[in-house]
Structure formats: structure tokens, C-alpha cells
Motif scaffolding. Structure first.
Motif, PDB file in Angstrom:
ATOM      1  N   UNK A  26       6.922   4.058   6.165  1.00  0.00           N
ATOM      2  CA  UNK A  26       6.590   2.580   6.230  1.00  0.00           C
ATOM      3  C   UNK A  26       5.573   2.097   4.934  1.00  0.00           C
TER       4      UNK A  26
ATOM      5  N   UNK B  96       2.979  -0.169   4.088  1.00  0.00           N
ATOM      6  CA  UNK B  96       2.185  -1.331   4.406  1.00  0.00           C
ATOM      7  C   UNK B  96       2.151  -2.359   3.519  1.00  0.00           C
TER       8      UNK B  96
ATOM      9  N   UNK C 191       0.743   9.840   7.315  1.00  0.00           N
ATOM     10  CA  UNK C 191       1.858   8.932   7.664  1.00  0.00           C
ATOM     11  C   UNK C 191       2.858   9.497   8.292  1.00  0.00           C
ATOM     12  N   UNK C 192       3.142  10.645   8.271  1.00  0.00           N
ATOM     13  CA  UNK C 192       4.132  11.386   9.048  1.00  0.00           C
ATOM     14  C   UNK C 192       3.941  11.698  10.592  1.00  0.00           C
ATOM     15  N   UNK C 193       2.548  11.757  10.648  1.00  0.00           N
ATOM     16  CA  UNK C 193       2.127  12.165  12.093  1.00  0.00           C
ATOM     17  C   UNK C 193       1.583  10.819  12.747  1.00  0.00           C
ATOM     18  N   UNK C 194       1.081   9.898  11.930  1.00  0.00           N
ATOM     19  CA  UNK C 194       0.418   8.752  12.774  1.00  0.00           C
ATOM     20  C   UNK C 194       1.008   7.391  11.940  1.00  0.00           C
ATOM     21  N   UNK C 195       2.384   7.328  12.144  1.00  0.00           N
ATOM     22  CA  UNK C 195       3.124   5.825  11.299  1.00  0.00           C
ATOM     23  C   UNK C 195       2.497   4.892  12.053  1.00  0.00           C
ATOM     24  N   UNK C 196       2.721   3.663  11.538  1.00  0.00           N
ATOM     25  CA  UNK C 196       2.736   2.266  12.166  1.00  0.00           C
ATOM     26  C   UNK C 196       1.195   2.287  12.535  1.00  0.00           C
ATOM     27  N   UNK C 197       0.267   2.637  11.754  1.00  0.00           N
ATOM     28  CA  UNK C 197      -1.111   2.384  12.362  1.00  0.00           C
ATOM     29  C   UNK C 197      -1.666   0.806  11.605  1.00  0.00           C
TER      30      UNK C 197
ATOM     31  N   UNK D  39      -9.643  -6.952   2.861  1.00  0.00           N
ATOM     32  CA  UNK D  39      -8.487  -7.195   3.957  1.00  0.00           C
ATOM     33  C   UNK D  39      -7.908  -6.403   4.887  1.00  0.00           C
ATOM     34  N   UNK D  40      -7.037  -6.863   5.457  1.00  0.00           N
ATOM     35  CA  UNK D  40      -6.496  -6.068   6.803  1.00  0.00           C
ATOM     36  C   UNK D  40      -4.965  -5.955   6.655  1.00  0.00           C
ATOM     37  N   UNK D  41      -4.370  -4.806   7.354  1.00  0.00           N
ATOM     38  CA  UNK D  41      -3.062  -4.867   7.729  1.00  0.00           C
ATOM     39  C   UNK D  41      -2.894  -4.160   8.972  1.00  0.00           C
TER      40      UNK D  41
ATOM     41  N   UNK E  66       7.773   7.347  19.643  1.00  0.00           N
ATOM     42  CA  UNK E  66       8.771   8.144  19.105  1.00  0.00           C
ATOM     43  C   UNK E  66       9.957   8.232  20.325  1.00  0.00           C
TER      44      UNK E  66
ATOM     45  N   UNK F 135      -5.221  -1.155   9.771  1.00  0.00           N
ATOM     46  CA  UNK F 135      -6.230  -0.739   8.851  1.00  0.00           C
ATOM     47  C   UNK F 135      -7.073  -1.682   8.311  1.00  0.00           C
ATOM     48  N   UNK F 136      -8.019  -1.747   7.891  1.00  0.00           N
ATOM     49  CA  UNK F 136      -9.258  -2.435   7.237  1.00  0.00           C
ATOM     50  C   UNK F 136      -9.407  -1.857   5.663  1.00  0.00           C
ATOM     51  N   UNK F 137      -9.185  -2.903   4.843  1.00  0.00           N
ATOM     52  CA  UNK F 137      -9.446  -2.231   3.279  1.00  0.00           C
ATOM     53  C   UNK F 137     -10.312  -3.102   2.699  1.00  0.00           C
TER      54      UNK F 137
ATOM     55  N   UNK G  93       0.878  -1.152   0.136  1.00  0.00           N
ATOM     56  CA  UNK G  93      -0.068   0.121   0.029  1.00  0.00           C
ATOM     57  C   UNK G  93       0.912   1.250  -0.002  1.00  0.00           C
TER      58      UNK G  93
ATOM     59  N   UNK H 226      -4.926   3.569  15.245  1.00  0.00           N
ATOM     60  CA  UNK H 226      -3.494   3.901  16.020  1.00  0.00           C
ATOM     61  C   UNK H 226      -3.868   3.491  17.345  1.00  0.00           C
ATOM     62  N   UNK H 227      -3.392   2.309  17.775  1.00  0.00           N
ATOM     63  CA  UNK H 227      -3.434   1.478  19.020  1.00  0.00           C
ATOM     64  C   UNK H 227      -4.911   1.565  19.376  1.00  0.00           C
TER      65      UNK H 227
ATOM     66  N   UNK I 195      11.152   8.056  13.651  1.00  0.00           N
ATOM     67  CA  UNK I 195      11.392   7.568  12.288  1.00  0.00           C
ATOM     68  C   UNK I 195      12.574   7.973  11.811  1.00  0.00           C
TER      69      UNK I 195
ATOM     70  N   UNK J 122     -10.383   2.525   3.050  1.00  0.00           N
ATOM     71  CA  UNK J 122      -9.738   2.178   4.120  1.00  0.00           C
ATOM     72  C   UNK J 122      -9.976   2.866   5.522  1.00  0.00           C
TER      73      UNK J 122
END
Lengths: 233, 233
Positions: free
Chosen positions: B75, B77, A169-175, B231-233, B23, A177-179, A83, A211-212, B27, A207
DNA sequence: AAGTGGTCTAGACCACTCA
DNA sequence: GAGTGGTCTAGACCACTTT
């Protein structure tokens, strides 16, 4: 010279795949134990373990304690779908990327979105509409809702030059998701912004992102006519 | 009581993700070396290695010898898209699955397919058209071409009761493939078999499959109106 | 040349699950 | 209860990449 050079876990893995493909170990059959394979290949059990663990991750075999390692009967293929951000997609086509903000409003969260994101009544969201162009031709229309309570910084961002996707993506990376992918007809906004006749089939990606376990955003991205999303397995 | 119980690689992995999300390690920053982390957590280096290796596979960090482990800036995804057989999809909806063969012919490989599969001129392929129903309503129209030289058994199979997807999975398991998703208008056959007005947007999946670099089959699956792939990630 | 991750080993203990 | 995979350890050597 029976043995040339020491085998690595990749050699073991490939050889096991080989034997499965050539039906030495047919579908549904039980493989030798890790210790037996380690003895056969002349490696440590940990090496066999790593090889078989990778195959289990790929869904080619299943493993159970005491039950052993078994060749899966109906392999469930998993396509990995990268993605990416729209900008990347376009730049990888060697096309010129252009972003344009269509609208940005702060609104009370509509009921359907409340339900979808599971957020309390009366919450506020930032509603965005944007266009992404490739070589000055419409590429993607993006409609997005951002949860203010999860990402309060969104109130200070005008999104005039940076797309919300890249900003988030820069504020909340590593989230996570459902697509959902689907085909939709071009109507209203879509038809206008993507410059197609009404009813034209368009590829759409929806999507929802957390985040957590805090809902972050819901986005609906509709692509230009004829767009294909590609992947491999 | 400074340390309660010994930490596993999953604990290490989760804690690293935690520090990245909060953080502590922003990043683009460099993580401590495996030896340093092993010392901090009181585990062997191999344990740290396994934890970080998984994060590298997920694309959360990148690792380079001598360069160390670095938090990825943007990242990428990866959504894992399980490719199932239609029957499964339908049965998981608690709907009744019904398969129907529409046509089966042995033909010379058309030029466009020759190019797509990269097979020699004059090769023969079996051309199939099938319908998959869920609770007696059209679910998916499948059009498929199977390479006779790779799968000669196909000549003896009539596909009257078993769909080609399931048959191929048992004959040629563990193949690899290229997939493309798109939105297409309902025309001709599609419109009739899926029982929709002409021009209706439909979700379509095209897949080309190889077994050990031998082309096996090309299939075009078109879904009923309103179908969503999730789908999911 | 040096430092980092990549991998392997031999051994150990544990956890699950089958009989 | 016994057999299998799941994981960890301590140590070692190697391969790559940067300095």
C-alpha cells in the motif's frame, strides 16, 4: 441540436469548477440546489450529487443540509504526499539501491519513547540503525524502534537483508501514522554515516505508526544533503 | 433476528477494511465481486460500489473491469498535507501574528525564473520579501516572485498590510501547484531576518503555482529554527 | 465472448439544520 | 415545519479487459 451527448458526473464537476474559477459563482456564494442543477444539465440528481461531493472532498465547496452548497472563501489546499519505501524512491531515480544494517539491539523502552508511544513501563523494543544507499552514496540514515508487544515476530527477524520499513509493511500493512518534517544539523552518527561536515542541514522525517490503536513503531529518517521531497496539488 | 438494521456504505467499507487487516482477504488476493458482496450484506450493488470505490481512492485496493477488486500488496500511503496560510498557522498556536513587508520591486524576470515558470523572455515580475512574526519572534521569511502578465492587478497592490499569500488567494483562488520541501543553511538575508547563527539548519518550502496553465507565482518560504511540519495518515 | 466494474436513472426515505 | 443534502434501491446500459 441543443444537447449533443449525455453529460457525466465529471462533466458536471468540471463545469462547476469552471464557473467557480470564472467567478460566475464567486467565493462565498451559494450554488443552485442539486435539483436545480440536475434540471439545468439534464441529468439525475445523483449525478449532480456525485460531482458536488467530489468538490466538497477537495475542499472547493462546503455542503450543509438545508444550508445548500457554498463556494469556500479561503480554500485549504491539500497536497497529497505519497509515502513510499526508500527502495522505490531510489529505484525510480534509476539508481542502484543498497541496504545495510548498522545495529540491531533488544532494549527496554526508553522513557521518552514510552511517553511518545504511550506504552506501559518495562516494555521492550527492538532498536535498529540502518543505511540506505543510492548508487553507493549515502541516501538515508534510518533509526527505528519497534514495539515488541505489538509485533512479536520482530524478535525472529534479523534485518540483515531486508530493511525494517519493507518488512513492517508486509507484517503490519494498513496502519495509520503521524508524520513530522524538519531540518536538523548533522551531528554524531548522522554526520558520519551521511558523510557530511558537522552541522550540515539535513532533511528529516519522523513517523509514529499504529495498528488499530496499538503502537507499532517510531522511526527517524534523515536524508542526504540537499534532498528535496516533492509533491503536487 | 439475523439482521438488525440496514447496512450503509460505511459499514461495508469498514467491514472490508476489517477483513483485509485480519487477513481474511490477504494482500494480493481477489475480493468477491460487487454482486456477491451485495448479496452477502443484503444491500444494492451501488452501495458496495461506493464502499469499494473509496478504498480504491485510498489505495487499499485496486479495481479493474473484468479483473475484479484486489488487495494491494504494498500500500502506498498518502498523507494529506493541508496547506494553510501563515496567519492561520500562527493564530492556531494562539500566538499573535504580525506581518512586515521588507521589499517590493518590479523587475525583469530573471533567467532562472523564466525557465522555472516557462514564461517568455522580457516578462516582468514583482519581487517581494516579507517577514511573518509570531508573538514578535521571527516565524517565516518569505521571498516571492509574481508573474505580472498573469496577475496584472499586482501592480496596484503595495502589500504593506496584507501578505502576498493571502492577497493571491483572494485574487487567484483554486490554482494548482508544485511543492518541494528541503533543509537549507541560514545565509545572508535568512540569517539576519530569522535571527539565527550562520549555517543554522532551516526548514524550507518552495512552491510554484499555476492558474489554468498560466504561471502565477514562485515562492520560497523559510521557517524559524526548529520548525516542524506535521501531518497524519 | 463473457465477466467485471463504471456510471446513470428515477424514485424514495431519511437526517440535519435553518427559520 | 420545510428545504436541503445524504444515502439507498433496483434496474439498466456501457466500457474495459481478459479469455
Amino acid at each position: 441540436m441543443t444537447d449533443q451527448k449525455p453529460l457525466g458526473f465529471q462533466d458536471i464537476r468540471d463545469e462547476v469548477v469552471n464557473r467557480i474559477q470564472t467567478r460566475v459563482w464567486p467565493q462565498g456564494s451559494l450554488l443552485p440546489t442539486e435539483m436545480e442543477l440536475a434540471a439545468e444539465f439534464g441529468v439525475a440528481r445523483a449525478t449532480v450529487n456525485r460531482a458536488l461531493r467530489e468538490l466538497a472532498e477537495q475542499g472547493i465547496v462546503t455542503r450543509k443540509r438545508k444550508g445548500g452548497t457554498r463556494v469556500v472563501t479561503t480554500p485549504v489546499k491539500q497536497a497529497k504526499l505519497p509515502i513510499t519505501v526508500v527502495r522505490q524512491t531510489i529505484e525510480e531515480m534509476n539508481a542502484e539501491y543498497r541496504y545495510a544494517l548498522v545495529s540491531r539491539t533488544l532494549i527496554d523502552c526508553p522513557a521518552w519513547l514510552q511517553a511518545k508511544l504511550n506504552i506501559p513501563e518495562g516494555a521492550q523494543v527492538v532498536h535498529l540503525q540502518c543505511m540506505h544507499h543510492a548508487d553507493n552514496r549515502p541516501f538515508q540514515f534510518e533509526e527505528r524502534w519497534i514495539n515488541v508487544s505489538t509485533v512479536p515476530q520482530v524478535l525472529d527477524e534479523d534485518f540483515l537483508t531486508t530493511g525494517p520499513n519493507e518488512w513492517l509493511l508486509s507484517e503490519v500493512p494498513f496502519s495509520n501514522a503521524e508524520i513530522a518534517f524538519s531540518a536538523v544539523p548533522a551531528t554524531g552518527h548522522l554526520q558520519e554515516f551521511l558523510a557530511v561536515p558537522p552541522g550540515t542541514p539535513l532533511f528529516q522525517l519522523e513517523r509514529t505508526t499504529w495498528f488499530r490503536s496499538d503502537p507499532v513503531t517510531f522511526v527517524r529518517m534523515t536524508f542526504h544533503q540537499g534532498y528535496q521531497m516533492r509533491t503536487t496539488y
